[in-house]
Scaffold this motif. Structure first.
Motif, PDB file in Angstrom:
ATOM      1  N   THR A 104       0.826  -1.212   0.000  1.00 49.20           N
ATOM      2  CA  THR A 104       0.000   0.000   0.000  1.00 49.20           C
ATOM      3  C   THR A 104       0.861   1.264   0.000  1.00 49.20           C
ATOM      4  O   THR A 104       0.930   1.971  -1.002  1.00 49.20           O
ATOM      5  CB  THR A 104      -0.963   0.008   1.205  1.00 49.20           C
ATOM      6  N   ILE A 105       1.510   1.551   1.127  1.00 52.38           N
ATOM      7  CA  ILE A 105       2.281   2.795   1.195  1.00 52.38           C
ATOM      8  C   ILE A 105       3.779   2.559   1.371  1.00 52.38           C
ATOM      9  O   ILE A 105       4.527   3.512   1.564  1.00 52.38           O
ATOM     10  CB  ILE A 105       1.773   3.722   2.334  1.00 52.38           C
ATOM     11  N   GLY A 106       4.199   1.290   1.290  1.00 49.42           N
ATOM     12  CA  GLY A 106       5.616   0.983   1.484  1.00 49.42           C
ATOM     13  C   GLY A 106       6.519   1.802   0.583  1.00 49.42           C
ATOM     14  O   GLY A 106       7.493   2.416   1.031  1.00 49.42           O
ATOM     15  N   ALA A 107       6.180   1.857  -0.671  1.00 47.05           N
ATOM     16  CA  ALA A 107       7.053   2.519  -1.640  1.00 47.05           C
ATOM     17  C   ALA A 107       6.949   4.039  -1.596  1.00 47.05           C
ATOM     18  O   ALA A 107       7.717   4.743  -2.239  1.00 47.05           O
ATOM     19  CB  ALA A 107       6.726   2.034  -3.050  1.00 47.05           C
ATOM     20  N   THR A 108       5.989   4.567  -0.839  1.00 48.43           N
ATOM     21  CA  THR A 108       5.927   6.025  -0.735  1.00 48.43           C
ATOM     22  C   THR A 108       6.710   6.531   0.470  1.00 48.43           C
ATOM     23  O   THR A 108       7.231   7.625   0.452  1.00 48.43           O
ATOM     24  CB  THR A 108       4.470   6.521  -0.647  1.00 48.43           C
ATOM     25  N   PHE A 109       6.776   5.742   1.542  1.00 46.50           N
ATOM     26  CA  PHE A 109       7.480   6.178   2.747  1.00 46.50           C
ATOM     27  C   PHE A 109       8.931   5.696   2.796  1.00 46.50           C
ATOM     28  O   PHE A 109       9.691   6.104   3.655  1.00 46.50           O
ATOM     29  CB  PHE A 109       6.748   5.697   4.004  1.00 46.50           C
ATOM     30  N   ALA A 110       9.263   4.779   1.911  1.00 47.26           N
ATOM     31  CA  ALA A 110      10.636   4.298   1.861  1.00 47.26           C
ATOM     32  C   ALA A 110      11.082   4.309   0.397  1.00 47.26           C
ATOM     33  O   ALA A 110      10.260   4.316  -0.516  1.00 47.26           O
ATOM     34  CB  ALA A 110      10.716   2.885   2.432  1.00 47.26           C
ATOM     35  N   SER A 111      12.390   4.300   0.207  1.00 51.86           N
ATOM     36  CA  SER A 111      12.919   4.305  -1.157  1.00 51.86           C
ATOM     37  C   SER A 111      14.337   3.749  -1.079  1.00 51.86           C
ATOM     38  O   SER A 111      14.832   3.453   0.011  1.00 51.86           O
ATOM     39  CB  SER A 111      12.961   5.737  -1.703  1.00 51.86           C
ATOM     40  N   ASN A 112      15.029   3.672  -2.213  1.00 53.01           N
ATOM     41  CA  ASN A 112      16.424   3.246  -2.182  1.00 53.01           C
ATOM     42  C   ASN A 112      17.260   4.185  -1.321  1.00 53.01           C
ATOM     43  O   ASN A 112      18.198   3.779  -0.649  1.00 53.01           O
ATOM     44  CB  ASN A 112      17.011   3.215  -3.603  1.00 53.01           C
ATOM     45  N   GLU A 113      16.869   5.458  -1.353  1.00 53.22           N
ATOM     46  CA  GLU A 113      17.589   6.481  -0.586  1.00 53.22           C
ATOM     47  C   GLU A 113      17.359   6.298   0.929  1.00 53.22           C
ATOM     48  O   GLU A 113      18.228   6.591   1.742  1.00 53.22           O
ATOM     49  CB  GLU A 113      17.052   7.850  -1.034  1.00 53.22           C
ATOM     50  N   ASN A 114      16.178   5.836   1.292  1.00 54.26           N
ATOM     51  CA  ASN A 114      15.806   5.715   2.710  1.00 54.26           C
ATOM     52  C   ASN A 114      15.027   4.410   2.902  1.00 54.26           C
ATOM     53  O   ASN A 114      13.816   4.415   3.122  1.00 54.26           O
ATOM     54  CB  ASN A 114      14.958   6.940   3.102  1.00 54.26           C
ATOM     55  N   PRO A 115      15.737   3.282   2.816  1.00 51.13           N
ATOM     56  CA  PRO A 115      15.029   1.990   2.756  1.00 51.13           C
ATOM     57  C   PRO A 115      14.260   1.628   4.016  1.00 51.13           C
ATOM     58  O   PRO A 115      13.332   0.825   3.960  1.00 51.13           O
ATOM     59  CB  PRO A 115      16.165   0.985   2.505  1.00 51.13           C
ATOM     60  N   PHE A 116      14.604   2.224   5.169  1.00 51.19           N
ATOM     61  CA  PHE A 116      13.929   1.857   6.408  1.00 51.19           C
ATOM     62  C   PHE A 116      12.952   2.934   6.878  1.00 51.19           C
ATOM     63  O   PHE A 116      12.531   2.936   8.024  1.00 51.19           O
ATOM     64  CB  PHE A 116      14.961   1.547   7.504  1.00 51.19           C
ATOM     65  N   ALA A 117      12.624   3.847   5.973  1.00 47.05           N
ATOM     66  CA  ALA A 117      11.629   4.887   6.276  1.00 47.05           C
ATOM     67  C   ALA A 117      11.991   5.676   7.533  1.00 47.05           C
ATOM     68  O   ALA A 117      11.142   5.945   8.381  1.00 47.05           O
ATOM     69  CB  ALA A 117      10.234   4.263   6.399  1.00 47.05           C
ATOM     70  N   ARG A 118      13.243   6.049   7.651  1.00 48.00           N
ATOM     71  CA  ARG A 118      13.650   6.845   8.811  1.00 48.00           C
ATOM     72  C   ARG A 118      13.048   8.250   8.739  1.00 48.00           C
ATOM     73  O   ARG A 118      12.916   8.811   7.655  1.00 48.00           O
ATOM     74  CB  ARG A 118      15.171   6.958   8.852  1.00 48.00           C
ATOM     75  N   PRO A 119      12.714   8.830   9.901  1.00 53.15           N
ATOM     76  CA  PRO A 119      12.116  10.172   9.886  1.00 53.15           C
ATOM     77  C   PRO A 119      13.104  11.268   9.478  1.00 53.15           C
ATOM     78  O   PRO A 119      14.321  11.078   9.543  1.00 53.15           O
ATOM     79  CB  PRO A 119      11.651  10.377  11.331  1.00 53.15           C
ATOM     80  N   ILE A 120      12.537  12.412   9.087  1.00 46.14           N
ATOM     81  CA  ILE A 120      13.352  13.568   8.701  1.00 46.14           C
ATOM     82  C   ILE A 120      13.745  14.377   9.933  1.00 46.14           C
ATOM     83  O   ILE A 120      14.851  14.880  10.047  1.00 46.14           O
ATOM     84  CB  ILE A 120      12.570  14.490   7.733  1.00 46.14           C
ATOM     85  N   SER A 121      12.788  14.538  10.846  1.00 45.81           N
ATOM     86  CA  SER A 121      13.074  15.331  12.050  1.00 45.81           C
ATOM     87  C   SER A 121      12.091  14.966  13.147  1.00 45.81           C
ATOM     88  O   SER A 121      11.073  14.321  12.885  1.00 45.81           O
ATOM     89  CB  SER A 121      12.977  16.833  11.747  1.00 45.81           C
ATOM     90  N   ALA A 122      12.422  15.377  14.346  1.00 45.50           N
ATOM     91  CA  ALA A 122      11.526  15.163  15.482  1.00 45.50           C
ATOM     92  C   ALA A 122      11.614  16.365  16.402  1.00 45.50           C
ATOM     93  O   ALA A 122      12.657  17.006  16.501  1.00 45.50           O
ATOM     94  CB  ALA A 122      11.923  13.905  16.249  1.00 45.50           C
ATOM     95  N   GLN A 123      10.489  16.683  17.030  1.00 45.02           N
ATOM     96  CA  GLN A 123      10.480  17.810  17.960  1.00 45.02           C
ATOM     97  C   GLN A 123       9.657  17.432  19.183  1.00 45.02           C
ATOM     98  O   GLN A 123       8.684  16.672  19.064  1.00 45.02           O
ATOM     99  CB  GLN A 123       9.828  19.038  17.300  1.00 45.02           C
ATOM    100  N   THR A 124      10.020  17.990  20.319  1.00 47.12           N
ATOM    101  CA  THR A 124       9.203  17.791  21.513  1.00 47.12           C
ATOM    102  C   THR A 124       8.976  19.132  22.193  1.00 47.12           C
ATOM    103  O   THR A 124       9.838  20.019  22.145  1.00 47.12           O
ATOM    104  CB  THR A 124       9.893  16.829  22.516  1.00 47.12           C
TER     105      THR A 124
END
Ligand code: FES
Ligand SMILES: [Fe+2]
Length: 420
Positions: free
Chosen positions: A222-242
């Protein structure tokens, strides 16, 4: 505020340490202990401000809805009065405590309890008592509906079950409330609801929507190929804030994504906008103002899919290039949860848009089932006692931050102390 940008190409991202959290495995007791659940209800859910959803849901005077809060064994009636204010009351009659409103939502200027026909105006005042003279020293004024503390922030309705909330809503939201001010949420008046009761602790369900690490495994079709890619195969986040107990993770989206040649239906309805197959907007123009807000996609990355924003303790607002949706994780018991997801979509102006929305909704249903499909199994595994702790990786920082704050609230004597 802790603000961290992750280099998802690095050996390991560094979000957990930057958020000031330790990296040790975390205890599973909060997910299976009755004592912990009782403490959570008492110290967290009965002291925190809880979001009930958008005020557009009760746009006109007389509009109301009833929210069941199983953990508190309570029902809250939220309604808009003639003067335009949003008020909240316990859905309990002042006579012999029957439920006053039996419908889940509607429009009424008065509520009549079915037991003996006591009647209340929707501002809570008791206005009708059959055979009132036969009561003793009856004081009608003191027999209105019991108010629940209620406040609005940016169109979101919040309640607080403390009779006199220890801190006002603005203080509870803190810096988060400032940074997320002025977001023009698209189609906030139109939502569809997915609702389910699951045999799992509320945190097991919430955690399922708090990280993208699971996406390649759980959502490959379903969304595997949109949230991950060759560039980011494990779908790591871009940033986080608290911000105090509140938090947000900005997730990666594959900017190159296009539906595969075999996916005929998806290709037909693909709106060709970034990470398009999970979105409701037909074009980026529809959400441009929304996307420009500095809090949304805070790094303004071209490779952006969704901001998962989690308001302590149990509410998420997720925003994507195509619109937004929300999750409520309502505890029922130590191992049961009522989960409500709402997706905000516009009226369809034409047949293509309507079909595109139908496809979107069907696709969402599929993705959500993938998300919650393993939660009951997870709960069973936790309950078995086979494991005492779970290791969390850096991309699961939101889960760690949630647990850290729950521990803090449970230990804190006052809300101010919990927020400090
Ligand atoms: S309990 Fe409501 S009117 Fe008697
Ligand atoms: Fe998921």
């Amino acid at each position: 505020m802790n603000d961290q940008v992750a280099d998802f190409r690095a050996d390991r991202t560094n979000l957990t340490a930057l958020a000031g959290l330790d990296t040790a495995p975390v205890s599973l007791e909060p997910y299976r202990s009755q004592d912990w659940f009782d403490a959570e209800v008492r110290q967290v859910f009965k002291r925190a401000w809880l979001c009930l959803g958008r005020e557009e849901r009760i746009a006109a005077p007389g509009d109301y809805f009833v929210q069941t809060l199983e953990f508190a064994r309570a029902e809250v009636l939220a309604t808009r009065t003639k003067d335009g204010r949003v008020r909240a009351f316990h859905n309990v009659c002042s006579h012999r405590s029957n439920k006053v409103v039996l419908e889940r939502e509607g429009n009424a200027s008065r509520f009549m309890c079915r037991y003996h026909n006591w009647t209340y105006r929707n501002d809570g005042e008791l206005v009708g008592v059959p055979d009132q003279k036969n009561f003793f020293d009856f004081d009608r004024k003191s027999c209105g509906l019991t108010p629940v503390a209620c406040d609005i922030w940016e169109g979101w309705i919040f309640i607080n079950l403390q009779r006199e909330p220890e801190v006002p809503l603005a203080e509870f939201l803190g810096a988060f409330g400032e940074i997320y001010r002025g977001i023009p949420y698209p189609n906030a008046d139109r939502s569809i609801l997915f609702e389910s009761r699951l045999k799992a602790n509320w945190k097991v369900i919430a955690d399922a929507f708090a990280e993208t690490y699971h996406i390649p495994a759980i959502h490959p079709e379903t969304i595997g190929a949109t949230f991950a890619s060759n560039e980011n195969p494990f779908a790591r986040p871009i940033s986080a804030q608290t911000w105090g107990p509140h938090r947000s993770v900005s997730t990666y989206g594959n900017p190159e994504y296009a539906p595969p040649p075999g996916s005929q239906v998806e290709r037909l309805f693909y709106s060709n906008i970034a990470t398009g197959n999970v979105l409701s907007a037909a074009s980026l123009d529809d959400t441009e103002v929304f996307r420009r807000h500095p809090a949304i996609n805070p790094t303004k990355s071209a490779s952006w899919a969704v901001d998962v924003t989690w308001l302590f303790p149990n509410f998420q607002i997720d925003v994507s290039p195509g619109g937004f949706w929300t999750h409520h994780f309502w505890p029922v018991s130590q191992d049961e949860t009522r989960w409500e997801a709402r997706f905000y979509i516009p009226d369809a102006p034409d047949v293509w848009s309507r079909l595109q929305q139908e496809h979107y909704i069907a696709r969402l249903g599929e993705i959500l089932l993938e998300d919650v499909g393993n939660t009951e199994r997870t709960q069973e595994g936790i309950a078995s006692g086979a494991k005492d702790t779970m290791p969390l990786q850096d991309g699961e920082v939101m889960i760690r931050h949630s647990l850290h704050n729950l521990h803090k609230w449970i230990a804190a004597g006052t809300v101010a102390e919990a927020l400090a």
